[in-house]
Structures are given as C-alpha cells and as structure tokens.
Design an enzyme around this catalytic site. Structure first.
Site, PDB file in Angstrom:
ATOM      1  N   HIS A 124      -5.465   9.407   0.794  1.00  0.00           N
ATOM      2  CA  HIS A 124      -5.402   8.430   1.878  1.00  0.00           C
ATOM      3  C   HIS A 124      -6.178   8.855   3.121  1.00  0.00           C
ATOM      4  O   HIS A 124      -5.668   8.830   4.240  1.00  0.00           O
ATOM      5  CB  HIS A 124      -3.941   8.151   2.251  1.00  0.00           C
ATOM      6  CG  HIS A 124      -3.735   6.805   2.902  1.00  0.00           C
ATOM      7  ND1 HIS A 124      -4.042   6.567   4.221  1.00  0.00           N
ATOM      8  CD2 HIS A 124      -3.253   5.642   2.412  1.00  0.00           C
ATOM      9  CE1 HIS A 124      -3.744   5.305   4.516  1.00  0.00           C
ATOM     10  NE2 HIS A 124      -3.282   4.726   3.439  1.00  0.00           N
TER      11      HIS A 124
ATOM     12  N   HIS B 181      -6.101   3.309  -4.238  1.00  0.00           N
ATOM     13  CA  HIS B 181      -5.973   3.505  -2.783  1.00  0.00           C
ATOM     14  C   HIS B 181      -6.301   4.952  -2.397  1.00  0.00           C
ATOM     15  O   HIS B 181      -5.793   5.455  -1.403  1.00  0.00           O
ATOM     16  CB  HIS B 181      -4.567   3.121  -2.335  1.00  0.00           C
ATOM     17  CG  HIS B 181      -4.447   2.793  -0.873  1.00  0.00           C
ATOM     18  ND1 HIS B 181      -5.368   2.020  -0.189  1.00  0.00           N
ATOM     19  CD2 HIS B 181      -3.499   3.125   0.048  1.00  0.00           C
ATOM     20  CE1 HIS B 181      -4.989   1.890   1.069  1.00  0.00           C
ATOM     21  NE2 HIS B 181      -3.867   2.564   1.253  1.00  0.00           N
TER      22      HIS B 181
ATOM     23  N   ASP C 204       0.817  -1.212   0.000  1.00  0.00           N
ATOM     24  CA  ASP C 204       0.000   0.000   0.000  1.00  0.00           C
ATOM     25  C   ASP C 204       0.853   1.266   0.000  1.00  0.00           C
ATOM     26  O   ASP C 204       1.998   1.267   0.452  1.00  0.00           O
ATOM     27  CB  ASP C 204      -0.871   0.062   1.263  1.00  0.00           C
ATOM     28  CG  ASP C 204      -2.006  -0.930   1.270  1.00  0.00           C
ATOM     29  OD1 ASP C 204      -1.936  -1.917   0.512  1.00  0.00           O
ATOM     30  OD2 ASP C 204      -2.954  -0.738   2.043  1.00  0.00           O
ATOM     31  N   ASP C 205       0.210   2.350  -0.469  1.00  0.00           N
ATOM     32  CA  ASP C 205       0.630   3.742  -0.248  1.00  0.00           C
ATOM     33  C   ASP C 205       1.667   4.271  -1.217  1.00  0.00           C
ATOM     34  O   ASP C 205       2.032   5.441  -1.149  1.00  0.00           O
ATOM     35  CB  ASP C 205       1.158   3.966   1.176  1.00  0.00           C
ATOM     36  CG  ASP C 205       0.105   3.769   2.236  1.00  0.00           C
ATOM     37  OD1 ASP C 205      -1.052   3.485   1.877  1.00  0.00           O
ATOM     38  OD2 ASP C 205       0.428   3.886   3.428  1.00  0.00           O
TER      39      ASP C 205
ATOM     40  N   HIS D 163       3.441  -2.354   3.178  1.00  0.00           N
ATOM     41  CA  HIS D 163       3.567  -1.051   2.537  1.00  0.00           C
ATOM     42  C   HIS D 163       4.881  -0.935   1.764  1.00  0.00           C
ATOM     43  O   HIS D 163       5.896  -1.504   2.182  1.00  0.00           O
ATOM     44  CB  HIS D 163       3.508   0.068   3.581  1.00  0.00           C
ATOM     45  CG  HIS D 163       2.226   0.085   4.371  1.00  0.00           C
ATOM     46  ND1 HIS D 163       2.003  -0.762   5.440  1.00  0.00           N
ATOM     47  CD2 HIS D 163       1.097   0.825   4.231  1.00  0.00           C
ATOM     48  CE1 HIS D 163       0.796  -0.541   5.941  1.00  0.00           C
ATOM     49  NE2 HIS D 163       0.219   0.405   5.225  1.00  0.00           N
TER      50      HIS D 163
END
Length: 495
Positions: A285, A281, A231-232, A392
């Site tokens: 965020h 995503h 993620d991210d 991540h």
C-alpha cells in the site's frame, strides 16, 4: 476473547500498511471534514505483529476444517455496545437518516478506540478444488494450507527487486512493447512536496488535479449505477461485511492488499467464492508514484501472484493506493495487463471519498463520514453518469459504518441505486475480472493495444483526456491521451 486484544496487535500493522500521510487527495466532505484532511493517523511498528495473522490463519486451517469453522484469524470484528464515551464537541448530522440496520450501533459509538466483542466466523470453509458458480471456466480453488508465507515478501514492506521472480517480471515489462514515460518518482508529501510534478500536465497525475486517461475507470457509465468497492483488506472485519452483503444480495469489488491476502487467505477465498470481484491493491500500500519502476513492478507482481495462489485466478484490474497514479505508473500497469479503477471525482477538490478510513485513527468522526456520504448521494443524482465510492473493509469502524448506515441509506435511496461490482457496472460479466476467464474479444486485455514497438511517446501528437483538456499523447496508442489543463494542476497545489 475480546477483539480489543486482537486489535492491539493487528491495527498498528494495518495502519502502517495504509501509510501515515493519507490525505493529499480531495474529499467529498463538507467543511467540517475538510478541516481534518491534513491530519494523519499515528504510525506504529509493524514487524512483530505482522507475522501473527499469517501463522494463525494457515496453521489453524487443518484444525478448523473438520468442524467447518474457519480459523479465527480469518474472522471479522463486530462492534458491541461497550464503547468509549464520545467527545462532546462532535458535529451533528446535516440530514435525516432514510434507513439504518436494525442492530446498528449509535453513530457516536463508532469511534476511535471503540471496544469490540468476539469476532464473527466466516460462513464457509471452502474445499480445495471448489468451483465458483459465477465464473464459467474458472480453475478449482487452491488449498490455502499449502501456502508457505516464507516464500513471499515481508509484510507491509515494498518487496525486494532482486529476486528471480521480480527480475522476470521486470523483463516481461521490458519486452511488452510498452514504453514507460521517463518521469522521476515523486517524493512523499503529495502535491505540496512535488510542485514541479504537480504542475506538469503531461504527467496526468490523478492525485494533483484529478487527471484521468480513457483507460482509467472512475465512474460507472449509466445514471444511478453505484460501483461498490472496499479497499485494504481482507481483515478480521471483512466477514461481517460479507455476511451483510449476502443478506442484501449485494456484491462488491474488493481491492486486496497482498500482505493482507497472505495473512487472511480464507477470507479472500470467501470473497471470491461469494461472487465478489477481486482486484489488486499492491503488496504494501505505497504511494505508487514514489516507487521506482522496479519497485512498482514488484508491488503489483507479488499481489497478482498471491491472489492467484489463493483463488486460482489472476486479477486484471487494480486500484492505486490513495489513487496515486500518473502516466508512468499507468504504463507499468498496462505492461502487466492491469487496468486502473479509481473513484469518482467531480472537480479538482471533490471526490466520492467517504473518509471512513480516518475514523479508526480519530481524525474524522462517524458523523462526518455520514455527512460525507449524504453529500455523495446528493451529487450522485445530479451527475450524468454512475459513480464509484471509496470505502474500506480494514477496521471494525469502517465495516460498522458500512453495514449499519451507509449501505442501508444507499438501499433506501429514491430513486433507487443499481449497486454492483465495478466490472458489472461497466457492462462486463464477473468472469472478465480475471486473466484466465476474461473474454478477450469483448474485453481486450491492456496489452492488446500494444504491438511491436508501439507505446513509444509521440512528439507533438495531440489528444484529449476525460477532463476535456488538450495536451500531448503520453504513451501507448491504446491509452487515451492528454493531461488535464494547467489550471487544475495549479489548483491542486493548494489542497
């Protein structure tokens, strides 16, 4: 140039993009990690640094193309042996390592404030028009040099809702036939700050108790299947991860933040062309249940758009930041042809979350992360399904942990894990990850379940959630139905 200089500019932006209250969802961690679950990394100003990666990644493209080297802003951090001294009170590993990367840093060296060396380049700069080998019928790759960052929202902020594009997306959602449940947005602070919402089982709020609908993907269907996710990103740390994955013939699902995509478009292209699954995503965020309907549409719409502008394809899967999803957000996502992927949760208080994100902020140690990972592997062999883990690619620490320890441990596990992107663990080809190449007959789009005015709430109809609890149907017939029981919702208030 030492990356520590770059990190001083970029890391605060990335921290703010992930929010400053990370932990209201449950952990897989042993008690030592759980003790830090209420801590939060410090926030930092995002505006000055936020524009730097955009300018460098796009402006440097033409100069790097002739040499074949990607722009510096699209490259990744690789940690050096120069590290900050580890605190003496760190916990110890609760297990023996099965395998490590031969070039692995000492575990205690992967810590907040670690010094790092020059970034590693991307392996390829793709020519515009290139075609991915794993996705038949995909359009040619766009040219990132033509991206105009000024045409996108400010980085790391919820996009305005009054633009013509967002207004069109709002109208599209209204015309979709999906009825959006009339739940008020939550307030920041998670379950404790929203006791009524947390106790409202008809809401099916994953954050508070782990309620899922049949449309949510929270595990792989078959034993020992590991749906690998990060993620991210993309971030300066991502290319090192991509190189390791390639060396081990592994592919992953990357949940892309729109603000990072426009900042590092060449890295996103490398992910996509390398056969990894690209998914949404959000743009900045946020906790999605705190967004208004219009804000949620803007967060999803802009991220879908920027990914298509960079790769040529539109993702049909997404992950809510922090796993923060309820039936209102599910309905909005369905109306935008997006299916949610969360991560495996085996009880109201235990999820397959490594805790890697918090190492950079100093609230969790690398040893704790590896103990978490060992607990995940143990649980993965006892559940009657495969699993999806939260990791991540945002910071050097998260990538070093992945390529030095977590992935080698996973690869050495006996019995062997079958490690794939989530789309493939669900039995679909990689091409089904995108609207343009999805097989609508074998993998119907979310809106295929909506006809005419379908999606209106049913009064008194019953159904069953994945948790097995009975309750009211929340919205569209294509969505599986009820929320989990009151006990889980009340228990979540104690998290």
């Amino acid at each position: 140039m030492k990356l520590i200089v770059l990190s001083a500019i970029i890391a605060p932006v990335l921290v703010s993009a992930h929010d400053v209250v990370h932990h209201h969802h449950a952990r897989q961690a042993p008690s030592s990690a759980a003790a830090s679950s209420g801590s939060a990394p410090a926030s930092a100003p995002s505006s000055p640094a936020a524009s730097a990666p955009v300018a460098s990644s796009v402006a440097a493209a033409s100069s790097s193309a002739s040499s074949g080297a990607p722009p510096v802003a699209a490259s990744s951090a690789v940690a050096s042996s120069q590290v900050t001294a580890a605190p003496s009170n760190l916990p110890s590993l609760t297990f023996s390592l099965l395998s490590t990367n031969p070039t692995a840093l000492p575990i205690t060296a992967i810590a907040s404030g670690m010094t790092t060396q020059a970034t590693s380049p991307l392996s390829t700069t793709w020519t515009p028009g290139s075609l991915p080998t794993d996705i038949p019928g995909a359009p040619g790759l766009p040219n990132p040099v033509l991206l105009a960052p000024a045409n996108y929202p400010p980085l790391d902020k919820t996009p305005p809702t009054d633009s013509a594009l967002v207004q069109q997306w709002i109208q599209d959602v209204q015309n979709s036939g999906v009825t959006i449940p009339d739940f008020a947005p939550t307030v920041a602070g998670g379950c404790a700050a929203n006791p009524q919402a947390a106790a409202n089982t008809s809401r099916c709020w994953w954050t508070c108790g782990g309620c899922t609908r049949d449309t949510d993907i929270a595990e792989c269907p078959n034993d020992l299947q590991w749906g690998l996710t990060y993620d991210d990103g993309p971030s300066p740390s991502t290319p090192a991860l991509l190189q390791y994955l390639q060396s081990q013939d592994l592919r992953s699902t990357f949940f892309v933040v729109g603000s990072r995509a426009i900042s590092y478009p060449f890295t996103l292209q490398e992910e996509y062309m390398g056969g990894h699954q690209i998914s949404v995503h959000t743009w900045s965020h946020p906790y999605m249940t705190t967004m208004t309907n219009e804000q949620a549409i803007a967060e999803l719409g802009w991220t879908k758009k920027v990914i298509k502008d960079i790769t040529g394809v539109t993702p049909r899967y997404w992950r809510p930041p922090f796993g923060d999803i309820d039936d209102r957000i599910r309905a909005i996502a369905q109306a935008m042809d997006l299916t949610a992927i969360v991560w495996t949760r085996i009880s109201a208080t235990s999820t397959f979350d490594t805790g890697d994100y918090d190492v950079a902020g100093g609230t969790v140690s690398s040893v704790q992360v590896l103990n978490n990972w060992n607990a995940i592997m143990q649980n993965a062999t006892t559940i009657k399904s495969g699993f999806i883990v939260l990791e991540h690619d945002l910071f050097p620490q998260t990538v070093d942990l992945a390529i030095d320890y977590i992935l080698p441990q996973g690869l050495a596990h006996n019995p062997k894990f079958n490690i794939t992107p989530v789309i493939e663990c669900m039995g679909h080809p990689l091409s089904d990850s995108y609207i343009e190449t999805n097989n609508n007959k074998t993998n119907p789009l979310p809106l295929a379940n909506v006809t005419g005015s379908a999606g209106s709430q049913s009064s008194g109809a019953s159904g069953q959630s994945k948790n097995g609890a009975q309750g009211l149907v929340a919205y569209a017939p294509g969505f599986a139905t009820s929320a989990m029981g009151m006990v889980a919702g009340v228990a979540a208030l104690l998290l």
